[in-house]
Scaffold this active site. Structure first.
Site, short mmCIF file in Angstrom:
data_model
loop_
_atom_site.label_atom_id
_atom_site.label_comp_id
_atom_site.label_asym_id
_atom_site.label_seq_id
_atom_site.Cartn_x
_atom_site.Cartn_y
_atom_site.Cartn_z
N ARG A 102 -7.15 -11.37 -14.33
CA ARG A 102 -7.20 -12.15 -13.08
C ARG A 102 -7.85 -11.28 -12.03
O ARG A 102 -7.35 -10.19 -11.71
CB ARG A 102 -5.79 -12.56 -12.65
CG ARG A 102 -5.76 -13.08 -11.23
CD ARG A 102 -4.47 -13.77 -10.88
NE ARG A 102 -4.37 -15.06 -11.54
CZ ARG A 102 -3.50 -16.01 -11.19
NH1 ARG A 102 -2.66 -15.81 -10.19
NH2 ARG A 102 -3.46 -17.16 -11.83
N HIS A 129 -10.71 -21.31 -13.12
CA HIS A 129 -9.34 -21.11 -13.62
C HIS A 129 -9.19 -21.94 -14.90
O HIS A 129 -8.46 -22.94 -14.94
CB HIS A 129 -8.35 -21.55 -12.55
CG HIS A 129 -6.96 -21.00 -12.76
ND1 HIS A 129 -6.62 -20.19 -13.82
CD2 HIS A 129 -5.82 -21.15 -12.03
CE1 HIS A 129 -5.34 -19.88 -13.73
NE2 HIS A 129 -4.83 -20.44 -12.66
N GLN A 132 -5.64 -22.81 -16.49
CA GLN A 132 -4.91 -23.84 -15.75
C GLN A 132 -5.41 -25.23 -16.15
O GLN A 132 -4.62 -26.14 -16.40
CB GLN A 132 -5.10 -23.63 -14.25
CG GLN A 132 -4.44 -24.68 -13.38
CD GLN A 132 -2.92 -24.63 -13.44
OE1 GLN A 132 -2.32 -23.60 -13.18
NE2 GLN A 132 -2.28 -25.75 -13.77
N ASP A 219 -4.86 -28.65 -4.40
CA ASP A 219 -4.61 -27.21 -4.45
C ASP A 219 -4.63 -26.70 -3.01
O ASP A 219 -5.07 -27.41 -2.10
CB ASP A 219 -5.70 -26.54 -5.30
CG ASP A 219 -5.51 -25.03 -5.46
OD1 ASP A 219 -4.37 -24.54 -5.29
OD2 ASP A 219 -6.50 -24.33 -5.75
N CYS A 259 -1.62 -27.21 -9.23
CA CYS A 259 -1.56 -26.01 -10.07
C CYS A 259 -0.46 -25.06 -9.61
O CYS A 259 0.01 -24.24 -10.40
CB CYS A 259 -2.91 -25.31 -10.07
SG CYS A 259 -3.51 -24.88 -8.43
N ARG A 287 1.29 -24.56 -19.17
CA ARG A 287 0.52 -23.32 -19.15
C ARG A 287 0.87 -22.48 -20.39
O ARG A 287 0.02 -21.89 -21.04
CB ARG A 287 0.84 -22.49 -17.89
CG ARG A 287 0.37 -23.10 -16.58
CD ARG A 287 -1.13 -23.14 -16.47
NE ARG A 287 -1.75 -21.84 -16.62
CZ ARG A 287 -1.87 -20.93 -15.65
NH1 ARG A 287 -1.44 -21.20 -14.44
NH2 ARG A 287 -2.45 -19.76 -15.88
N1 NVA Z 1 -7.06 -21.77 -5.69
C1 NVA Z 1 -5.87 -20.98 -5.87
C2 NVA Z 1 -5.27 -21.25 -7.21
C3 NVA Z 1 -3.99 -20.52 -7.48
C4 NVA Z 1 -3.47 -20.79 -8.86
C5 NVA Z 1 -6.18 -19.51 -5.69
O1 NVA Z 1 -7.23 -19.06 -6.19
O2 NVA Z 1 -5.41 -18.81 -5.04
N1 CP Z 2 -1.25 -21.75 -11.15
C1 CP Z 2 -1.26 -20.41 -11.31
O1 CP Z 2 -2.19 -19.82 -11.84
O2 CP Z 2 -0.13 -19.80 -10.85
P1 CP Z 2 0.07 -18.25 -10.62
O3 CP Z 2 -0.86 -17.85 -9.50
O4 CP Z 2 1.51 -18.11 -10.24
O5 CP Z 2 -0.27 -17.51 -11.87
#
Ligand code: NVA
Ligand code: CP
Length: 300
Positions: A102, A129, A132, A219, A259, A287
């Site tokens: 990540r 992502h 997800q 989101d 998400c 997930r």
């Molecule tokens: N768009 C959000 C998704 C989190 C799962 C982010 O990147 O923070």
């Molecule tokens: N939706 C998602 O990826 O959650 P986290 O940021 O908690 O991993």
């Protein structure tokens, strides 16, 4: 399939195969049928951003598959002090069977896949992502019985989630509409590809996007790394909230997905969230199952 970097790289057949395997693994887990097919395998999980769902579901998933997962915070790794990604992946390829990462730049994930010799899984970048969205497609299929012809409407920021939902939704044969402010649109190339390869609409009008939708998705307005833009974004996204009036434009039996984490009162009202919470938490659970399918496909 060697890596999971973004859904654009997968064929429709590969996506369906992953979803079928995820359904099977979910069934086996719920019925106490062991599936320790990754015994002796180790997954490294590199995090340059926070996580609840991704970290826990990958770690639990590896355990249930008989393997082991290592949490590697970038603050503790030498990459946090500037060691090159290329050198890091060449070293980690000698110890591990796969890496979930990540991070911010999609290019870092792509570079790992190019320079390493083990499967790389994108656990979220600013661009995509994919893990997800595999769980999202699995959830939609569970609740709607199919993906083909189902209308998915995304309301909010044209971010990583929007990009991956467009790619995954169109590949799965869904009709995809996106409502977002003009300066916060999804990736231009993905939108062009979607218009040429399926039923796709991008508009500023949330009601036009939500009309007759089977699935309403939203989101956060400010993603991880955009914390300093939160106030500006709150103004720009005013009016892009999933509330009862949006739900009235959608089909009567429409489901709502998020998400998570959610900012209730911003992109979704408390009331809509509470009404649709069961499905949203099914989505979070999926997930685990969808990622186990990815792990089995890439690491076995
Ligand atoms: N768009 C959000 C998704 C989190 C799962 C982010 O990147 O923070
Ligand atoms: N939706 C998602 O990826 O959650 P986290 O940021 O908690 O991993």
């Amino acid at each position: 399939m060697k890596h999971l970097l973004k859904l654009e790289d997968l064929s429709c057949k590969e996506i369906t195969g992953l979803l079928n395997l995820a359904d099977q693994l979910k069934y086996e887990q719920k019925n106490g049928i062991e599936h320790k097919v990754l015994a002796g395998k180790t997954l490294g999980m590199i995090f340059r951003k926070s996580s609840t769902r991704t970290r826990v579901s990958f770690e639990v998933g590896m355990y249930q598959l008989g393997g082991h997962a290592l949490f590697l915070s970038s603050n503790d790794l030498q990459i946090g002090r500037g060691e090159e990604t290329a050198d890091t992946i060449r070293v980690l390829s000698r110890y591990l069977d796969g890496i979930m990462i990540r991070t911010f730049e999609q290019s870092e994930v792509e570079e790992m896949a190019e320079k390493g010799t083990i499967p790389i899984i994108n656990g979220l970048t600013d661009y995509a992502h994919p893990c997800q969205v595999l769980a999202d497609l699995m959830t939609i299929r569970e609740h709607k019985g199919a993906l083909e012809g189902v209308k998915l409407c995304y309301i909010g920021d044209g971010n990583n989630m929007a990009n991956s939902l467009i790619a995954g939704g169109i590949k799965a044969g869904m009709s995809v509409s996106v409502a977002c402010p003009g300066s916060y649109r999804p990736d231009a190339e993905i939108m062009k590809w979607a218009s040429e390869n399926g039923k796709f609409l991008c508009t500023g009008d949330i009601y036009a996007a939500a009309e007759n939708a089977d699935v309403i998705y939203t989101d956060v307005w400010a993603s991880m790394g955009q914390e300093s833009e939160a106030a500006t974004r709150r103004k720009a996204f005013k009016g892009y909230c999933v509330d009862n009036s949006v739900m009235n434009a959608a089909k009567k039996d429409a489901i709502v997905l998020h998400c998570l984490p959610a900012h209730k009162g911003e992109e979704i009202t408390q009331e809509v969230f509470d009404t649709h919470a069961d499905v949203i938490f099914d989505q979070a659970e999926n997930r685990l199952h969808a990622q186990k399918a990815v792990l089995v496909t890439l690491l076995k």
